[in-house]
Design a protein around this motif. Structure first.
Motif, PDB file in Angstrom:
ATOM      1  N   LEU A   6       0.832  -1.202   0.000  1.00  0.00           N
ATOM      2  CA  LEU A   6       0.000   0.000   0.000  1.00  0.00           C
ATOM      3  C   LEU A   6       0.867   1.252   0.000  1.00  0.00           C
ATOM      4  CD1 LEU A   6      -2.693   1.473   0.093  1.00  0.00           C
ATOM      5  CD2 LEU A   6      -2.651   1.212   2.591  1.00  0.00           C
ATOM      6  N   MET A   7       1.928   1.240   0.805  1.00  0.00           N
ATOM      7  CA  MET A   7       2.832   2.395   0.844  1.00  0.00           C
ATOM      8  C   MET A   7       3.470   2.629  -0.524  1.00  0.00           C
ATOM      9  SD  MET A   7       4.503   1.867   4.644  1.00  0.00           S
ATOM     10  CE  MET A   7       5.489   3.353   4.647  1.00  0.00           C
ATOM     11  N   GLU A   8       3.852   1.546  -1.198  1.00  0.00           N
ATOM     12  CA  GLU A   8       4.422   1.679  -2.536  1.00  0.00           C
ATOM     13  C   GLU A   8       3.388   2.232  -3.511  1.00  0.00           C
ATOM     14  OE1 GLU A   8       6.897  -0.893  -5.873  1.00  0.00           O
ATOM     15  OE2 GLU A   8       6.030  -1.935  -4.157  1.00  0.00           O
ATOM     16  N   TRP A   9       2.154   1.740  -3.422  1.00  0.00           N
ATOM     17  CA  TRP A   9       1.064   2.206  -4.277  1.00  0.00           C
ATOM     18  C   TRP A   9       0.857   3.707  -4.081  1.00  0.00           C
ATOM     19  CZ3 TRP A   9      -3.803   4.347  -3.610  1.00  0.00           C
ATOM     20  CH2 TRP A   9      -4.683   4.252  -4.684  1.00  0.00           C
ATOM     21  N   LEU A  10       0.876   4.146  -2.835  1.00  0.00           N
ATOM     22  CA  LEU A  10       0.717   5.573  -2.541  1.00  0.00           C
ATOM     23  C   LEU A  10       1.907   6.384  -3.054  1.00  0.00           C
ATOM     24  CD1 LEU A  10      -0.737   5.267   1.059  1.00  0.00           C
ATOM     25  CD2 LEU A  10      -1.954   6.132  -0.958  1.00  0.00           C
ATOM     26  N   ALA A  11       3.118   5.873  -2.843  1.00  0.00           N
ATOM     27  CA  ALA A  11       4.324   6.582  -3.291  1.00  0.00           C
ATOM     28  C   ALA A  11       4.326   6.770  -4.807  1.00  0.00           C
ATOM     29  CB  ALA A  11       5.573   5.832  -2.853  1.00  0.00           C
ATOM     30  N   GLU A  12       3.834   5.772  -5.529  1.00  0.00           N
ATOM     31  CA  GLU A  12       3.751   5.885  -6.990  1.00  0.00           C
ATOM     32  C   GLU A  12       2.827   7.015  -7.419  1.00  0.00           C
ATOM     33  OE1 GLU A  12       2.524   1.936  -8.014  1.00  0.00           O
ATOM     34  OE2 GLU A  12       4.578   1.150  -7.930  1.00  0.00           O
ATOM     35  N   ARG A  13       1.981   7.475  -6.508  1.00  0.00           N
ATOM     36  CA  ARG A  13       1.061   8.565  -6.784  1.00  0.00           C
ATOM     37  C   ARG A  13       1.505   9.864  -6.110  1.00  0.00           C
ATOM     38  NH1 ARG A  13      -0.504   3.842  -7.435  1.00  0.00           N
ATOM     39  NH2 ARG A  13      -2.133   3.265  -8.882  1.00  0.00           N
ATOM     40  N   GLY A  14       2.747   9.877  -5.624  1.00  0.00           N
ATOM     41  CA  GLY A  14       3.314  11.088  -5.040  1.00  0.00           C
ATOM     42  C   GLY A  14       2.974  11.327  -3.588  1.00  0.00           C
ATOM     43  N   VAL A  15       2.456  10.314  -2.899  1.00  0.00           N
ATOM     44  CA  VAL A  15       2.048  10.457  -1.505  1.00  0.00           C
ATOM     45  C   VAL A  15       3.151   9.909  -0.597  1.00  0.00           C
ATOM     46  CG1 VAL A  15       0.323   9.810   0.233  1.00  0.00           C
ATOM     47  CG2 VAL A  15      -0.384  10.220  -2.139  1.00  0.00           C
ATOM     48  N   THR A  16       3.565  10.710   0.381  1.00  0.00           N
ATOM     49  CA  THR A  16       4.532  10.279   1.387  1.00  0.00           C
ATOM     50  C   THR A  16       3.773   9.616   2.526  1.00  0.00           C
ATOM     51  OG1 THR A  16       6.043  12.059   0.826  1.00  0.00           O
ATOM     52  CG2 THR A  16       6.321  11.057   2.998  1.00  0.00           C
ATOM     53  N   THR A  17       4.255   8.452   2.968  1.00  0.00           N
ATOM     54  CA  THR A  17       3.569   7.696   4.016  1.00  0.00           C
ATOM     55  C   THR A  17       4.549   7.292   5.112  1.00  0.00           C
ATOM     56  OG1 THR A  17       2.122   6.751   2.319  1.00  0.00           O
ATOM     57  CG2 THR A  17       2.109   5.691   4.462  1.00  0.00           C
ATOM     58  N   VAL A  18       4.128   7.481   6.364  1.00  0.00           N
ATOM     59  CA  VAL A  18       4.891   7.010   7.527  1.00  0.00           C
ATOM     60  C   VAL A  18       3.956   6.110   8.326  1.00  0.00           C
ATOM     61  CG1 VAL A  18       6.067   7.665   9.660  1.00  0.00           C
ATOM     62  CG2 VAL A  18       6.273   9.111   7.627  1.00  0.00           C
ATOM     63  N   PHE A  19       4.420   4.892   8.608  1.00  0.00           N
ATOM     64  CA  PHE A  19       3.658   3.925   9.405  1.00  0.00           C
ATOM     65  C   PHE A  19       4.554   3.525  10.560  1.00  0.00           C
ATOM     66  CE2 PHE A  19       1.784  -0.391  10.045  1.00  0.00           C
ATOM     67  CZ  PHE A  19       0.483   0.018  10.294  1.00  0.00           C
ATOM     68  N   LYS A  20       4.115   3.769  11.791  1.00  0.00           N
ATOM     69  CA  LYS A  20       5.005   3.625  12.946  1.00  0.00           C
ATOM     70  C   LYS A  20       4.293   2.961  14.119  1.00  0.00           C
ATOM     71  CE  LYS A  20       6.470   6.691  16.553  1.00  0.00           C
ATOM     72  NZ  LYS A  20       6.514   8.035  17.037  1.00  0.00           N
ATOM     73  N   VAL A  21       5.075   2.223  14.895  1.00  0.00           N
ATOM     74  CA  VAL A  21       4.600   1.722  16.183  1.00  0.00           C
ATOM     75  C   VAL A  21       5.553   2.245  17.249  1.00  0.00           C
ATOM     76  CG1 VAL A  21       5.825  -0.495  16.018  1.00  0.00           C
ATOM     77  CG2 VAL A  21       3.822  -0.275  17.498  1.00  0.00           C
ATOM     78  N   ASP A  22       4.998   2.753  18.338  1.00  0.00           N
ATOM     79  CA  ASP A  22       5.771   3.348  19.427  1.00  0.00           C
ATOM     80  C   ASP A  22       5.785   2.377  20.602  1.00  0.00           C
ATOM     81  OD1 ASP A  22       6.432   4.819  21.816  1.00  0.00           O
ATOM     82  OD2 ASP A  22       6.002   6.673  20.718  1.00  0.00           O
ATOM     83  N   GLY A  23       6.960   1.794  20.873  1.00  0.00           N
ATOM     84  CA  GLY A  23       7.093   0.807  21.940  1.00  0.00           C
ATOM     85  C   GLY A  23       6.755   1.342  23.311  1.00  0.00           C
ATOM     86  N   GLU A  24       7.150   2.571  23.613  1.00  0.00           N
ATOM     87  CA  GLU A  24       6.849   3.158  24.917  1.00  0.00           C
ATOM     88  C   GLU A  24       5.343   3.301  25.117  1.00  0.00           C
ATOM     89  OE1 GLU A  24       8.966   6.785  25.680  1.00  0.00           O
ATOM     90  OE2 GLU A  24      10.876   5.892  25.124  1.00  0.00           O
ATOM     91  N   ARG A  25       4.660   3.782  24.084  1.00  0.00           N
ATOM     92  CA  ARG A  25       3.213   3.953  24.188  1.00  0.00           C
ATOM     93  C   ARG A  25       2.522   2.596  24.310  1.00  0.00           C
ATOM     94  NH1 ARG A  25       1.247   8.079  19.717  1.00  0.00           N
ATOM     95  NH2 ARG A  25      -0.587   8.164  21.034  1.00  0.00           N
ATOM     96  N   MET A  26       3.044   1.572  23.614  1.00  0.00           N
ATOM     97  CA  MET A  26       2.433   0.244  23.695  1.00  0.00           C
ATOM     98  C   MET A  26       2.558  -0.315  25.110  1.00  0.00           C
ATOM     99  SD  MET A  26       2.899  -3.081  21.260  1.00  0.00           S
ATOM    100  CE  MET A  26       2.003  -2.329  19.899  1.00  0.00           C
ATOM    101  N   VAL A  27       3.737  -0.185  25.714  1.00  0.00           N
ATOM    102  CA  VAL A  27       3.957  -0.673  27.079  1.00  0.00           C
ATOM    103  C   VAL A  27       3.022   0.035  28.060  1.00  0.00           C
ATOM    104  CG1 VAL A  27       5.648  -0.716  28.967  1.00  0.00           C
ATOM    105  CG2 VAL A  27       6.334  -1.398  26.672  1.00  0.00           C
ATOM    106  N   GLU A  28       2.741   1.308  27.791  1.00  0.00           N
ATOM    107  CA  GLU A  28       1.860   2.092  28.662  1.00  0.00           C
ATOM    108  C   GLU A  28       0.377   1.830  28.381  1.00  0.00           C
ATOM    109  OE1 GLU A  28       3.118   6.080  27.880  1.00  0.00           O
ATOM    110  OE2 GLU A  28       5.017   5.827  28.951  1.00  0.00           O
TER     111      GLU A  28
END
Length: 94
Positions: A6-28
């Motif tokens: 999906l990120m590649e599909w979006l990038a091919e259309r000029g869209v920048t994508t960040v997908f992140k998981v935050d370990g500190e927030r998950m532990v909390e």
């Protein structure tokens, strides 16, 4: 659906994508998953960010956002990848 595809599909259309998981927030026990998209055909109105409890919830929110963009612009819904059809064609669960 594979997020990298999906990120590649979006990038091919000029869209920048960040997908992140935050370990500190998950532990909390907080919403640890985040997706941010910007740029592409939507121009200045393109920024979108959502924080959710699961990766699937982030993906669903992103697809709903993109579908809303497509519908408001009067384009056909088929312009976006269909999550179930795309996933099943790759032997994945949607």
């Amino acid at each position: 659906m594979d997020m990298l595809e999906l990120m590649e599909w979006l990038a091919e259309r000029g869209v920048t994508t960040v997908f992140k998981v935050d370990g500190e927030r998950m532990v909390e026990g907080k919403k640890a998953w985040m997706v941010v998209v910007s740029g592409g055909p939507s121009g200045e109105d393109s920024f979108f960010r959502v924080d959710m409890s699961t990766a699937d919830a982030c993906l669903d929110a992103l697809l709903a956002h993109l579908e809303g963009k497509v519908c408001r612009r009067g384009r056909k819904q088929a312009a976006l990848p269909n999550r179930r059809r795309w996933a099943s064609s790759r032997g994945l669960r949607a």
